[in-house]
Design an enzyme around this catalytic site. Structure first.
Site, PDB file in Angstrom:
ATOM      1  CB  ILE A   1      -0.974  -0.008   1.199  1.00  0.00           C
ATOM      2  CG1 ILE A   1      -1.959   1.159   1.096  1.00  0.00           C
ATOM      3  CG2 ILE A   1      -0.237  -0.020   2.538  1.00  0.00           C
ATOM      4  CD1 ILE A   1      -3.166   1.013   2.002  1.00  0.00           C
TER       5      ILE A   1
ATOM      6  CD  GLN B   1       1.583  -0.087 -13.166  1.00  0.00           C
ATOM      7  OE1 GLN B   1       0.519   0.083 -13.744  1.00  0.00           O
ATOM      8  NE2 GLN B   1       1.828   0.444 -11.971  1.00  0.00           N
TER       9      GLN B   1
ATOM     10  CB  CYS C   1     -12.328  12.265  14.542  1.00  0.00           C
ATOM     11  SG  CYS C   1     -11.014  11.422  15.448  1.00  0.00           S
TER      12      CYS C   1
END
Length: 484
Positions: A184, A296, A456
């Site tokens: 990631i 890629q 939050c």
């Protein structure tokens, strides 16, 4: 309050033993997720559906939201269950519930039935539909594309009036497939590819190669934590951070410019393979799409795979960027990805699109592999649930306050959906709504003579964002510790 969970169709066509295992796992996953928020929840599995009950009607919106994110659920029905004796009982109870809904509208009645009764499903539809048509003068029966479809499930001596139908994300329950390790970066592709493997039933762990310092790592942690909490909170997963700055420095110094991109990716899959082997993980996942960037191409991807000691999965291999961004928006990672810099693509000015194996191996012979070994050995391993605790230690210099001063402005950084579900209201206090993913681009536009107190729900994202803003040079940020 009751929900009927309908299974992903591919689960239903499995053999009996496999289907039972999948349903058992899904039942456990649902229980693990919902019990964190509602300890009255009861989850019961049946042959072809799962039943969820809760005594806390005030949790309805939350439970609907949570169920809609659990892999393995095709759709779920919000139902009201009542006993009955005769078909006329069903009609009367249906009338009391839907009379106002069908006024001045077209409608039809659809019935599904299980058990022994002296009427068929079609008999019930005709009787209830005819009764509603007579009782509500302004309503009109229309079997094709009506304004309102009245859905009723009848099982033995109970009727279930379907109040709403909610769509799930489908896929297989997490834990029915083997674990994977997702590489990631915080961009669009890696977030979406992680989600796609979660949806396919794998427990996804995260491996992050840090090329851009603490700020980059904070952003990637935000994305990984968001994906985990939103779609796979039923399972423990690992977040692995590997400092790759020295690896990149070694490549920049010793590898030919045109080969740098492929060599860097080969180093990443080598490192990820070692991490995967350590934890018995069967495959690594990347967000690569065919032809999207120079590294890629099929030739380059084949050479990258040759350096891996684990299976490499590329769920986005045929996806267009437009499709990927649309999916990122759907799962809530688009705005986080927008704020992430792309480091891998900038180390090579003239990247090769068709690397030659002999040339790559020659360039790698100049590379000091002890640098790579050191990076892997010094990797940081974190239970993703501990991001909150780690953040507390990292942001010790950020004030956490409970009492607000006249110069303090609350910055509610929750997503718009969270704000709508549970608005923050503090009498006499100035509150600005700014989702966390917009802070990096919009915080500087605020009046910097004020102190901004980030809020939050659980305090994780507010602390991460406070650290991020401090590193950007903003000292006027605090964290709201508790609302009294």
């Amino acid at each position: 309050m009751k929900f009927i969970i309908k299974l992903f169709p591919e689960i239903m066509i499995k053999s009996e033993s496999v289907r039972k295992r999948f349903v058992k796992i899904l039942t456990g996953n649902i229980r693990n997720v919902l019990n964190k928020y509602d300890d009255t929840v009861a989850v019961v599995k049946h042959w072809d559906y799962i039943e969820v009950r809760s005594k806390n009607i005030e949790n309805r919106i939350l439970l609907v939201e949570l169920l809609g994110r659990i892999p393995g659920i095709h759709h779920f029905l919000e139902v009201e269950e009542k006993p009955f004796v005769t078909l006329h009982d069903i009609f009367e109870q249906t009338l009391s519930d839907v009379a106002t809904q069908i006024e001045n509208k077209t409608f039809c009645v659809r019935v599904k039935r299980k058990g022994k009764h002296d009427f068929s499903s079609l008999d019930a539809e005709r009787y209830i539909g005819g009764g509603l048509n007579q009782a509500v003068a302004s309503a009109k029966v229309q079997l094709s594309k009506p304004d309102v479809t009245v859905r009723i499930d009848i099982e033995n001596d109970k009727m279930m009036l379907i109040k709403a139908r909610h769509q799930g994300i489908g896929g297989y329950p997490i834990g029915t497939q083997e674990d994977v390790l997702s590489l990631i970066s915080g961009g669009f592709d890696s977030g979406v590819s992680s989600y796609m493997l979660i949806r396919r039933g794998s427990r996804v762990h995260y491996c992050f190669f840090n090329l851009g310092g603490a700020t980059h790592e904070i952003g990637v942690k935000q994305m990984a934590y968001h994906i985990w909490k939103r779609f796979s909170g039923s399972h423990k997963v690992r977040f692995v951070a590997i400092n790759f700055e020295q690896v990149v420095a070694e490549i920049l110094e010793k590898v030919d410019n045109g080969q740098m991109g492929v060599v860097l990716k080969r180093m990443m899959v080598r490192a990820a393979s070692k991490v995967a082997q350590r934890f018995g993980i069967q495959a690594i996942v990347t967000g690569e799409a065919l032809g999207q960037v120079s590294s890629q191409t099929l030739t380059n991807l084949r050479l990258i795979d040759e350096a891996a000691e684990s299976l490499v999965l590329r769920p986005l291999i045929t996806h267009d960027k437009e499709q990927i961004i649309a999916k990122a928006k759907e799962i809530g990672t688009e705005d986080i990805a927008k704020s992430m810099p792309e480091f891998c693509g900038v180390i090579s000015k003239s990247p090769t699109v068709k690397a030659v194996k002999e040339k790559i191996e020659q360039e790698e012979s100049y590379f000091d592999f002890s640098v790579l070994e050191s990076a892997v050995q010094n990797a940081q391993y974190l239970d993703i649930r501990q991001i909150a605790e780690q953040t507390k230690k990292e942001v010790f210099e950020v004030d956490e306050i409970t009492v607000l001063s006249a110069n303090d402005v609350i910055l509610d950084i929750r997503s718009p959906e969270e704000v709508d579900d549970k608005p923050l209201e503090i009498s006499g206090q100035n509150i600005i709504l700014m989702p966390f993913y917009k802070l990096s681009s919009h915080f500087a536009e605020l009046d910097q003579s004020k102190n901004y107190v980030l809020y939050c729900e659980r305090g994780v994202m507010s602390k991460l964002q406070a650290l991020y803003l401090r590193e950007k040079g903003f000292d006027n940020v605090k964290v709201l510790n508790k609302i009294s």
